[in-house]
Design an enzyme around this catalytic site. Structure first.
Site, PDB file in Angstrom:
ATOM      1  N   SER A 134       1.649   7.090   9.807  1.00  0.00           N
ATOM      2  CA  SER A 134       2.551   8.089   9.213  1.00  0.00           C
ATOM      3  C   SER A 134       2.799   9.192  10.231  1.00  0.00           C
ATOM      4  O   SER A 134       2.021   9.322  11.184  1.00  0.00           O
ATOM      5  CB  SER A 134       1.854   8.684   7.987  1.00  0.00           C
ATOM      6  OG  SER A 134       2.545   9.816   7.506  1.00  0.00           O
ATOM      7  N   TYR A 147      -4.958  13.325   3.448  1.00  0.00           N
ATOM      8  CA  TYR A 147      -4.094  12.200   3.870  1.00  0.00           C
ATOM      9  C   TYR A 147      -3.991  12.168   5.387  1.00  0.00           C
ATOM     10  O   TYR A 147      -4.231  11.127   6.008  1.00  0.00           O
ATOM     11  CB  TYR A 147      -2.720  12.359   3.228  1.00  0.00           C
ATOM     12  CG  TYR A 147      -1.725  11.258   3.530  1.00  0.00           C
ATOM     13  CD1 TYR A 147      -1.974   9.925   3.183  1.00  0.00           C
ATOM     14  CD2 TYR A 147      -0.506  11.552   4.151  1.00  0.00           C
ATOM     15  CE1 TYR A 147      -1.043   8.922   3.448  1.00  0.00           C
ATOM     16  CE2 TYR A 147       0.435  10.558   4.404  1.00  0.00           C
ATOM     17  CZ  TYR A 147       0.163   9.250   4.058  1.00  0.00           C
ATOM     18  OH  TYR A 147       1.086   8.258   4.312  1.00  0.00           O
TER      19      TYR A 147
HETATM   20  N1  LIG Z   1       7.005   6.194   2.006  1.00  0.00           N
HETATM   21  C1  LIG Z   1       6.757   7.089   2.939  1.00  0.00           C
HETATM   22  O1  LIG Z   1       7.413   8.134   3.020  1.00  0.00           O
HETATM   23  C2  LIG Z   1       5.671   6.839   3.919  1.00  0.00           C
HETATM   24  C3  LIG Z   1       5.595   7.675   5.039  1.00  0.00           C
HETATM   25  C4  LIG Z   1       4.583   7.473   5.961  1.00  0.00           C
HETATM   26  C5  LIG Z   1       3.681   6.442   5.778  1.00  0.00           C
HETATM   27  N2  LIG Z   1       3.765   5.650   4.671  1.00  0.00           N
HETATM   28  C6  LIG Z   1       2.770   4.596   4.514  1.00  0.00           C
HETATM   29  O2  LIG Z   1       3.404   3.398   4.106  1.00  0.00           O
HETATM   30  C7  LIG Z   1       2.433   2.573   3.446  1.00  0.00           C
HETATM   31  C8  LIG Z   1       3.019   2.030   2.152  1.00  0.00           C
HETATM   32  O3  LIG Z   1       3.288   3.093   1.282  1.00  0.00           O
HETATM   33  P1  LIG Z   1       4.627   3.149   0.409  1.00  0.00           P
HETATM   34  O4  LIG Z   1       5.439   4.241   0.947  1.00  0.00           O
HETATM   35  O5  LIG Z   1       5.197   1.829   0.270  1.00  0.00           O
HETATM   36  O6  LIG Z   1       4.026   3.699  -0.973  1.00  0.00           O
HETATM   37  P2  LIG Z   1       3.759   2.976  -2.363  1.00  0.00           P
HETATM   38  O7  LIG Z   1       5.040   2.486  -2.924  1.00  0.00           O
HETATM   39  O8  LIG Z   1       2.958   3.960  -3.146  1.00  0.00           O
HETATM   40  O9  LIG Z   1       2.853   1.711  -1.983  1.00  0.00           O
HETATM   41  C9  LIG Z   1       1.507   1.842  -1.698  1.00  0.00           C
HETATM   42  C10 LIG Z   1       0.846   0.525  -2.016  1.00  0.00           C
HETATM   43  O10 LIG Z   1      -0.545   0.607  -1.671  1.00  0.00           O
HETATM   44  C11 LIG Z   1      -1.257  -0.055  -2.703  1.00  0.00           C
HETATM   45  N3  LIG Z   1      -2.656   0.309  -2.788  1.00  0.00           N
HETATM   46  C12 LIG Z   1      -3.217   1.515  -3.000  1.00  0.00           C
HETATM   47  N4  LIG Z   1      -4.555   1.403  -3.035  1.00  0.00           N
HETATM   48  C13 LIG Z   1      -4.852   0.087  -2.816  1.00  0.00           C
HETATM   49  C14 LIG Z   1      -6.045  -0.663  -2.721  1.00  0.00           C
HETATM   50  N5  LIG Z   1      -7.249  -0.089  -2.875  1.00  0.00           N
HETATM   51  N6  LIG Z   1      -5.970  -1.994  -2.461  1.00  0.00           N
HETATM   52  C15 LIG Z   1      -4.768  -2.609  -2.309  1.00  0.00           C
HETATM   53  N7  LIG Z   1      -3.594  -1.947  -2.427  1.00  0.00           N
HETATM   54  C16 LIG Z   1      -3.641  -0.613  -2.672  1.00  0.00           C
HETATM   55  C17 LIG Z   1      -0.519   0.317  -3.962  1.00  0.00           C
HETATM   56  O11 LIG Z   1      -0.892  -0.589  -4.985  1.00  0.00           O
HETATM   57  P3  LIG Z   1      -1.163  -0.148  -6.517  1.00  0.00           P
HETATM   58  O12 LIG Z   1       0.152  -0.311  -7.209  1.00  0.00           O
HETATM   59  O13 LIG Z   1      -2.203  -1.118  -6.984  1.00  0.00           O
HETATM   60  O14 LIG Z   1      -1.653   1.260  -6.499  1.00  0.00           O
HETATM   61  C18 LIG Z   1       0.917   0.143  -3.487  1.00  0.00           C
HETATM   62  O15 LIG Z   1       1.296  -1.207  -3.546  1.00  0.00           O
HETATM   63  C19 LIG Z   1       1.199   3.446   3.260  1.00  0.00           C
HETATM   64  O16 LIG Z   1       0.279   3.157   4.285  1.00  0.00           O
HETATM   65  C20 LIG Z   1       1.730   4.855   3.453  1.00  0.00           C
HETATM   66  O17 LIG Z   1       0.737   5.754   3.886  1.00  0.00           O
HETATM   67  C21 LIG Z   1       4.743   5.824   3.739  1.00  0.00           C
END
Ligand SMILES: NC(=O)c1ccc[n+]([C@@H]2O[C@H](COP(=O)([O-])OP(=O)(O)OC[C@H]3O[C@@H](n4cnc5c(N)ncnc54)[C@H](OP(=O)(O)O)[C@@H]3O)[C@@H](O)[C@H]2O)c1
Length: 283
Positions: A134, A147
């Site tokens: 991130s 975070y």
């Molecule tokens: N979107 C952004 O702006 C952004 C920016 C920078 C970095 N990121 C990174 O991108 C990645 C994906 O995030 P996203 O944006 O797609 O958000 P998201 O829609 O909230 O997806 C996060 C995923 O992680 C899963 N998860 C959480 N805890 C878990 C566990 N213990 N075991 C397995 N799965 C788990 C969640 O599953 P559940 O449904 O079971 O909770 C969900 O599927 C993350 O690493 C995040 O830090 C995102």
């Protein structure tokens, strides 16, 4: 190119789901994983293999799951460590357990899943480990220690891993998105707390308001973001003919934040050069 086999963690929403669709579109095979397998039904219908995987499971259970995943197509070429959540709140308001839980998912999860995949990749002398970091892995901000701490840790670990396994033929990729329109900031996924300490109360409210305003209003398009990552791994599209870097930022905001931090760091190093380099023992 022969189809690659990918495994993605955290496919119940957001980037995880988009990865699965983009990988299938490229003609590769993918094992979509989530801690709640019922969230993977449509991905299965779309052509993905699916497995339950909670990245906080113990190492033994994760090893077993990754071995089962490898058995599906007989190989694993690309691991995407995607699962994570945002922990917001003041350092003083969050408990040790809050921090520990965030590190369990965001840092020790990728550590364990990657540890499980490495022996297989080493034996085949090929494989790519992708870590979704991130801009919070570059820049800390108030109420974001829970975070940013995890993403800084992940970056240092992944950068070190790259140097360890690159001579063995394995690749490492660290992806640094800015704000992308996923469910990351939605109620249920985001864990944040409003400060009960008067000194922080107003600023903490403003931080939570900012997250709420950003939720589903982020500028980043997850489909475009994952398409870049798939290109980087497959060394085609935007990556064709280019040397693929270990780190890749995604999003205009990420470009600005990272460039600003680099510029300030260079200025600081030059302003303080004599002091910084004057601490060696006298010859
Ligand atoms: N979107 C952004 O702006 C952004 C920016 C920078 C970095 N990121 C990174 O991108 C990645 C994906 O995030 P996203 O944006 O797609 O958000 P998201 O829609 O909230 O997806 C996060 C995923 O992680 C899963 N998860 C959480 N805890 C878990 C566990 N213990 N075991 C397995 N799965 C788990 C969640 O599953 P559940 O449904 O079971 O909770 C969900 O599927 C993350 O690493 C995040 O830090 C995102």
């Amino acid at each position: 190119m022969a189809p690659l086999v990918w495994l993605v963690t955290g496919c119940s929403s957001g980037f995880g789901r988009e990865f699965v669709h983009e990988i299938l579109k490229s003609g590769d095979k993918v094992i979509a994983t989530a801690r709640r397998p019922e969230t993977l039904e449509d991905l299965k219908k779309a052509g993905a293999a699916v497995l339950q995987l909670d990245v906080t499971w113990d190492q033994e259970r994760i090893n077993e799951t990754i071995n089962n995943a490898i058995a599906i197509y007989g190989q694993l070429d690309v691991l995407i460590n995607n699962a994570a959540y945002v922990l917001g709140g003041a350092w003083e308001d969050l408990s040790y357990e809050d921090f520990r839980d965030a590190f369990e998912t965001n840092v020790f999860g990728p550590l364990k899943v990657t540890k499980a995949a490495l022996p297989h990749m080493r034996a085949r002398k090929t494989g790519t480990n992708v870590f979704i970091s991130s801009i919070s892995g570059w820049s800390g901000m108030e109420f974001n220690a829970g975070y940013a701490g995890t993403k800084f840790a992940l970056e240092g670990m992944a950068e070190s891993l790259n140097r360890e396994v690159r001579p063995l033929g394995l690749r490492t990729l660290i992806i640094e998105p800015g704000f992308f329109r996923t469910d990351l900031l939605s109620q249920g996924n985001l864990k944040t707390t409003e400060s009960s300490i008067p000194d922080y109360a107003e600023a903490s409210k403003a931080f939570n308001r900012l997250l709420a305003e950003k939720n589903h209003a982020q500028a980043g398009d997850p489909k475009k973001g994952v398409a870049v990552v798939v290109d980087l791994v497959r060394q085609e599209g935007v990556a064709k003919g280019k040397k693929v870097p270990v780190r890749m930022a995604l999003g205009q905001d990420a470009y600005e934040v990272i460039k600003g931090k680099c510029r300030k760091t260079i200025e600081l190093l030059e302003d303080w050069k004599d002091v910084i380099s004057g601490t060696d023992l006298d010859a």
